[in-house]
Write an enzyme that holds these catalytic residues in place. Structure first.
Site, PDB file in Angstrom:
ATOM      1  N   SER A 193      -9.805   1.329   2.849  1.00 27.21           N
ATOM      2  CA  SER A 193      -8.951   2.153   2.025  1.00 27.21           C
ATOM      3  C   SER A 193      -7.884   1.378   1.260  1.00 27.21           C
ATOM      4  CB  SER A 193      -8.260   3.193   2.902  1.00 27.21           C
ATOM      5  OG  SER A 193      -7.421   2.569   3.864  1.00 27.21           O
ATOM      6  N   LYS A 223       0.853  -1.191   0.000  1.00 27.01           N
ATOM      7  CA  LYS A 223       0.000   0.000   0.000  1.00 27.01           C
ATOM      8  C   LYS A 223       0.891   1.244   0.000  1.00 27.01           C
ATOM      9  CE  LYS A 223      -4.036   1.675   2.685  1.00 27.01           C
ATOM     10  NZ  LYS A 223      -4.966   1.321   3.786  1.00 27.01           N
ATOM     11  N   SER A 225      -9.923  -1.282   6.876  1.00 24.63           N
ATOM     12  CA  SER A 225      -9.406  -1.066   5.523  1.00 24.63           C
ATOM     13  C   SER A 225      -8.746  -2.253   4.843  1.00 24.63           C
ATOM     14  CB  SER A 225      -8.412   0.090   5.535  1.00 24.63           C
ATOM     15  OG  SER A 225      -9.120   1.290   5.533  1.00 24.63           O
TER      16      SER A 225
HETATM   17  N1  GLN Z   1     -13.311   3.200   6.583  1.00 21.04           N
HETATM   18  C1  GLN Z   1     -12.585   3.565   7.740  1.00 21.04           C
HETATM   19  C2  GLN Z   1     -12.250   5.023   7.725  1.00 21.04           C
HETATM   20  O1  GLN Z   1     -12.525   5.654   6.771  1.00 21.04           O
HETATM   21  C3  GLN Z   1     -11.392   2.708   7.924  1.00 21.04           C
HETATM   22  C4  GLN Z   1     -10.158   3.237   7.322  1.00 21.04           C
HETATM   23  C5  GLN Z   1      -8.965   2.391   7.600  1.00 21.04           C
HETATM   24  O2  GLN Z   1      -9.064   1.289   8.146  1.00 21.04           O
HETATM   25  N2  GLN Z   1      -7.809   2.902   7.240  1.00 21.04           N
HETATM   26  O3  GLN Z   1     -11.705   5.534   8.655  1.00 21.04           O
END
Ligand code: GLN
Length: 477
Positions: free
Chosen positions: A152, A77, A176
């Site tokens: 994400s 990532k 994410s």
């Molecule tokens: N969807 C969650 C957020 O927007 C999780 C994001 C993540 O795990 N980085 O914060």
């Protein structure tokens, strides 16, 4: 090469037997990348030195020092640092930034001879659940390109699901790794907080962030986890392998919580397909001889609201370092403070700004008691719920998401709808517990087969139970 049915173990055996080399394999993934990435936008970059790294790995096979991960291509990532390579968390504010050191996970993978082939798309600074918040355009779901891959870590997950990578690393702050894994039909693990070092991971919410692996099978995810875990002196929150006591469990007992989640705009945030799918998973576990119990986790319905106070508070502190002086983008203003305003104004996207503002607000004098400390108290309650539940069961089963992948554009203008994507996943981050999403069935929508997943959760450092139960569920040997 039959990339679809490849696994780390198969690759390792093939390399030992001289059937193909790491260079061959990396070239193969590069070919698929060239064919598919234009449409899917899963990668931001395929690294130029991937072949060089693969050559080094091939040497290890010749001199007999190869281990299981040697020569295995891994994509990462875009928020993980790999020295000498660009890293940008898919943000304009980091344009032109090159990593000056290796993240601990990279050190460990490179020591094992793994080949880091590229960096993948993501929501800017890992904030989002669809990968639409990337400054470099959304990633598309390989199962239906009109839909999001989740986020994400959408790029890392789509890369695995489309055979542009064998395994990848993502990060998980509220879901994410797991939510996109469910949307794309792959396996994704959020390890126990602290079991994998955060050194070299761009911080979002430091008390929640975890790096974890994504792959097509539980065994592949396990192999990567075994390589990247371990105490690291560069991360004071990282933990030794034996920090938590492990009770002896022969046949793990599975707990399924009764779901009592908040409504939004008058509707249940709950897709029937996901519920049916959970029931099927329960039946499958019973058929496999598991004891399945109903459990209560009364406070998990407050997990999303508390997460969206704690997380932005940490975001607002962590992102203050992007000031146009230390890293990446710099915009000239009238004076220094104006430089900051201009750089952050132009460099950061709307969702990131929203969270910095919310985070600053909930931490400010006069509001912290009302919001931040209250959210931390809720967090303690959620922890207590799980502690109690794990007295009677070993693994907790829920859906990973409330439904299949949604359409690109469907939720992007409704932050709360997007935040509710984290219903099932955020409790693992709030408690530090390990959780893994495994594919479980699919629903057919407009002629497209959309994957679903179920989430398995265990007590701290019991990834071994997740692997065992996950393998049996997927029929892996
Ligand atoms: N969807 C969650 C957020 O927007 C999780 C994001 C993540 O795990 N980085 O914060």
């Amino acid at each position: 090469m039959d990339l679809k049915n490849l696994s780390i173990k198969k690759v390792h055996e093939a390399m030992i037997n001289g059937e193909f080399t790491s260079v061959d394999l990396v070239n193969e993934y590069k070919k698929v990348y060239e064919e598919k990435n234009g449409e899917l936008n899963a990668y931001l970059e395929f690294f130029d030195d991937a072949i060089e790294q693969a050559k080094e790995a091939d040497e290890k096979f010749k001199d007999g020092s190869a281990v299981l991960m040697t020569g295995i291509p891994v994509a990462i990532k875009d928020n993980i640092l790999f020295k000498g390579h660009k890293a940008g968390a898919a943000s304009k504010v980091l344009e032109g930034y090159t990593a000056t050191y290796d993240a601990d996970v990279i050190k460990k993978l490179r020591e094992a001879g793994a080949v880091i082939i590229g960096r993948t798309n993501m929501d800017e600074f890992a904030m989002g659940a669809s990968t639409e918040n990337s400054a470099y355009g959304p990633t598309k779901n390989p199962h239906d390109t009109s839909r999001v891959p989740g986020g994400s870590s959408g790029g890392s997950v789509a890369a695995v699901a489309s055979d542009m990578a064998l395994v990848t690393l993502g990060s998980d702050t509220g879901g994410s790794i797991r939510q996109p894994s469910a949307f794309c039909g792959v396996v994704g693990l959020k390890p126990t907080y602290g079991s994998v070092s955060r050194s070299g991971l761009m911080a979002m919410g430091s008390s929640l962030d975890c790096i974890g692996p994504i792959g097509k099978s539980v065994s592949d995810v396990e192999a990567v986890f075994e390589t990247i875990k371990g105490k690291d002196e560069m991360d004071s929150t990282s933990i030794p392998d034996d920090l938590y006591e492990k009770k002896n469990t022969k046949k793990p007992v599975i707990g399924v919580p009764t779901i009592n989640y908040p409504k939004y705009k008058g509707d249940e945030q709950w897709d029937l397909a996901s519920n049916e799918n959970l029931e099927k998973a329960v039946k499958k576990f019973k058929d496999l001889g598991y004891d399945v119990k109903t459990i209560e986790l009364p406070n998990i319905r407050y997990s999303v609201p508390a997460y969206y106070v704690v997380m932005p508070a940490e975001v607002s502190a962590n992102l203050s370092r992007f000031d146009g002086v230390k890293y990446g983008l710099h915009k000239d203003g009238e004076n220094l403070i104006d430089d900051y305003f201009k750089t952050r104004g132009e460099g950061l996207g709307a969702e990131v700004k929203r969270r910095v503002l919310v985070g600053t607000y909930v931490l400010s004098a006069g509001y912290a008691d009302q919001y931040y400390y209250k959210a931390q108290a809720v967090r303690d309650q959620i922890r207590a719920d799980y502690k109690k539940a794990f007295e009677n069961v070993d693994v907790i089963l829920t859906p990973t998401t409330a439904g299949p992948a949604f359409k690109i554009g469907e939720k992007i203008n409704d932050p709360v709808a997007m935040y509710l994507e984290d219903i099932f996943t955020s409790p693992a981050n709030m408690t530090g517990l390990p959780a893994m999403s495994v594919p479980s069935g699919a629903v057919s929508v407009n002629g497209k087969n959309l994957p679903l997943g179920v989430q398995l959760m265990a007590s701290h450092q019991r990834e071994d139970l997740l692997f065992k139960v996950g393998k049996e569920f997927l029929g892996e040997k």
